[in-house]
Motif scaffolding. Structure first.
Motif, mmCIF file in Angstrom:
data_model
loop_
_atom_site.group_PDB
_atom_site.id
_atom_site.type_symbol
_atom_site.label_atom_id
_atom_site.label_comp_id
_atom_site.label_asym_id
_atom_site.label_seq_id
_atom_site.Cartn_x
_atom_site.Cartn_y
_atom_site.Cartn_z
ATOM 1 N N SER A 181 -27.443 -22.336 -25.192
ATOM 2 C CA SER A 181 -28.324 -21.508 -25.535
ATOM 3 C C SER A 181 -30.035 -22.178 -25.170
ATOM 4 N N TYR A 182 -30.209 -21.106 -23.799
ATOM 5 C CA TYR A 182 -32.207 -21.801 -23.656
ATOM 6 C C TYR A 182 -32.695 -20.639 -23.523
ATOM 7 N N LEU A 183 -34.011 -20.998 -24.169
ATOM 8 C CA LEU A 183 -34.527 -19.669 -24.743
ATOM 9 C C LEU A 183 -36.360 -20.051 -24.467
ATOM 10 N N MET A 184 -36.583 -18.981 -23.939
ATOM 11 C CA MET A 184 -38.188 -19.340 -23.589
ATOM 12 C C MET A 184 -39.273 -18.195 -23.944
ATOM 13 N N PHE A 185 -40.272 -18.073 -24.894
ATOM 14 C CA PHE A 185 -40.988 -17.011 -25.308
ATOM 15 C C PHE A 185 -42.171 -17.103 -24.595
ATOM 16 N N SER A 186 -42.589 -15.776 -24.760
ATOM 17 C CA SER A 186 -43.477 -15.587 -23.971
ATOM 18 C C SER A 186 -44.998 -15.748 -24.760
ATOM 19 N N LYS A 187 -46.247 -15.562 -23.182
ATOM 20 C CA LYS A 187 -47.148 -16.014 -23.985
ATOM 21 C C LYS A 187 -47.487 -14.689 -24.870
ATOM 22 N N GLN A 188 -48.201 -14.814 -26.039
ATOM 23 C CA GLN A 188 -48.502 -13.986 -26.945
ATOM 24 C C GLN A 188 -50.609 -13.883 -25.898
ATOM 25 N N PRO A 189 -50.609 -12.441 -25.970
ATOM 26 C CA PRO A 189 -52.347 -11.978 -25.562
ATOM 27 C C PRO A 189 -53.230 -12.845 -26.632
ATOM 28 N N ALA A 248 -33.352 -11.119 -21.722
ATOM 29 C CA ALA A 248 -34.191 -10.860 -21.811
ATOM 30 C C ALA A 248 -34.291 -10.456 -23.620
ATOM 31 N N VAL A 249 -34.770 -11.191 -24.727
ATOM 32 C CA VAL A 249 -34.604 -10.721 -25.979
ATOM 33 C C VAL A 249 -36.538 -10.175 -26.463
ATOM 34 N N LYS A 250 -36.225 -8.991 -27.426
ATOM 35 C CA LYS A 250 -37.266 -8.465 -27.746
ATOM 36 C C LYS A 250 -36.759 -8.003 -29.146
ATOM 37 N N ALA A 251 -37.702 -8.829 -29.949
ATOM 38 C CA ALA A 251 -37.972 -8.131 -31.566
ATOM 39 C C ALA A 251 -39.002 -7.915 -32.975
ATOM 40 N N LYS A 252 -38.579 -6.653 -33.629
ATOM 41 C CA LYS A 252 -39.985 -6.744 -34.120
ATOM 42 C C LYS A 252 -39.896 -7.461 -35.782
ATOM 43 N N MET A 253 -41.240 -8.139 -36.077
ATOM 44 C CA MET A 253 -40.558 -9.523 -37.244
ATOM 45 C C MET A 253 -41.194 -9.082 -38.652
ATOM 46 N N LYS A 254 -40.710 -8.813 -39.863
ATOM 47 C CA LYS A 254 -41.261 -8.533 -40.768
ATOM 48 C C LYS A 254 -43.361 -8.380 -41.140
ATOM 49 N N ASP A 255 -43.437 -9.585 -40.858
ATOM 50 C CA ASP A 255 -44.332 -10.128 -40.837
ATOM 51 C C ASP A 255 -45.938 -9.267 -39.589
ATOM 52 N N GLY A 256 -45.329 -8.579 -38.889
ATOM 53 C CA GLY A 256 -45.652 -7.381 -37.635
ATOM 54 C C GLY A 256 -45.242 -7.897 -36.605
ATOM 55 N N SER A 257 -45.621 -9.866 -35.848
ATOM 56 C CA SER A 257 -45.380 -9.685 -34.794
ATOM 57 C C SER A 257 -44.582 -9.677 -33.823
ATOM 58 N N LYS A 258 -44.237 -10.053 -33.090
ATOM 59 C CA LYS A 258 -42.900 -9.799 -32.148
ATOM 60 C C LYS A 258 -42.234 -10.435 -31.621
ATOM 61 N N LEU A 259 -41.135 -10.817 -31.472
ATOM 62 C CA LEU A 259 -40.719 -11.605 -30.698
ATOM 63 C C LEU A 259 -40.087 -11.284 -29.042
ATOM 64 N N ASP A 260 -41.040 -11.565 -28.425
ATOM 65 C CA ASP A 260 -40.211 -11.901 -26.753
ATOM 66 C C ASP A 260 -40.238 -12.380 -26.024
ATOM 67 N N ALA A 261 -38.720 -12.815 -25.626
ATOM 68 C CA ALA A 261 -38.044 -14.050 -25.062
ATOM 69 C C ALA A 261 -37.231 -13.890 -24.055
ATOM 70 N N VAL A 262 -37.240 -14.628 -22.870
ATOM 71 C CA VAL A 262 -36.006 -14.370 -21.518
ATOM 72 C C VAL A 262 -35.317 -15.629 -22.395
ATOM 73 N N PHE A 263 -33.635 -16.015 -21.657
ATOM 74 C CA PHE A 263 -32.824 -16.417 -22.429
ATOM 75 C C PHE A 263 -31.470 -16.903 -21.536
ATOM 76 N N CYS A 264 -31.392 -18.222 -21.251
ATOM 77 C CA CYS A 264 -30.382 -18.345 -20.805
ATOM 78 C C CYS A 264 -29.013 -18.424 -21.340
ATOM 79 N N ASP A 265 -27.782 -18.115 -21.570
ATOM 80 C CA ASP A 265 -26.795 -18.817 -22.343
ATOM 81 C C ASP A 265 -25.437 -19.287 -21.607
ATOM 82 N N VAL A 266 -24.989 -20.035 -21.460
ATOM 83 C CA VAL A 266 -24.308 -20.621 -21.219
ATOM 84 C C VAL A 266 -22.501 -20.537 -21.565
ATOM 85 N N PHE A 267 -21.864 -20.050 -21.537
ATOM 86 C CA PHE A 267 -20.286 -20.062 -22.682
ATOM 87 C C PHE A 267 -19.652 -20.406 -21.851
#
Length: 118
Positions: free
Chosen positions: A110-118, A79-98
């Motif tokens: 890289s397969y990435l799926m974003f969580s739904k925002q309330p 999972a990855v989470k990050a704050k964005m400059k506009d105040g929103s948040k990135l909240d996602a799960v990933f599956c990376d095949v190396f």
């Protein structure tokens, strides 16, 4: 832990710190990075341009929950989470095949799926 899994951990540590040099040291010169439906990058220079999101505010919080290895392939789930400059948040799960060649990452899907925002 195998050398390939250690290389994936080093790569993830590089992303946690937004450390381009650390990330790029894990890659072959001809590395291919694909996120199906979004992009396909060939080579270190193209890969380097995709490392940082210009809209991010600080470093991402990356949690790897599983590493599975078979032959020259390591799959990382997490999972990855990050704050964005506009105040929103990135909240996602990933599956990376190396894919590895001579101990370095030669292809990443890289397969990435974003969580739904309330």
């Amino acid at each position: 832990m195998s050398e390939q899994k250690q290389m994936v951990e080093k790569y993830m540590d590089g992303f946690r710190a937004t450390d381009h040099e650390k990330i790029l040291s894990c890659l072959t010169d001809e590395v291919v990075w694909e996120m199906p439906g979004f992009y396909l990058h060939n080579g270190k220079a193209a890969f380097d341009k995709e490392i940082e999101n210009p809209n991010a505010d600080g470093h991402p919080d990356i949690k790897v929950t599983r590493l599975v290895e078979e032959g020259n392939i390591v799959v990382a789930e997490g999972a990855v989470k990050a704050k964005m400059k506009d105040g929103s948040k990135l909240d996602a799960v990933f599956c990376d095949v190396f894919h590895f060649t001579n101990g370095k990452i030669s292809k990443l899907t890289s397969y990435l799926m974003f969580s739904k925002q309330p």
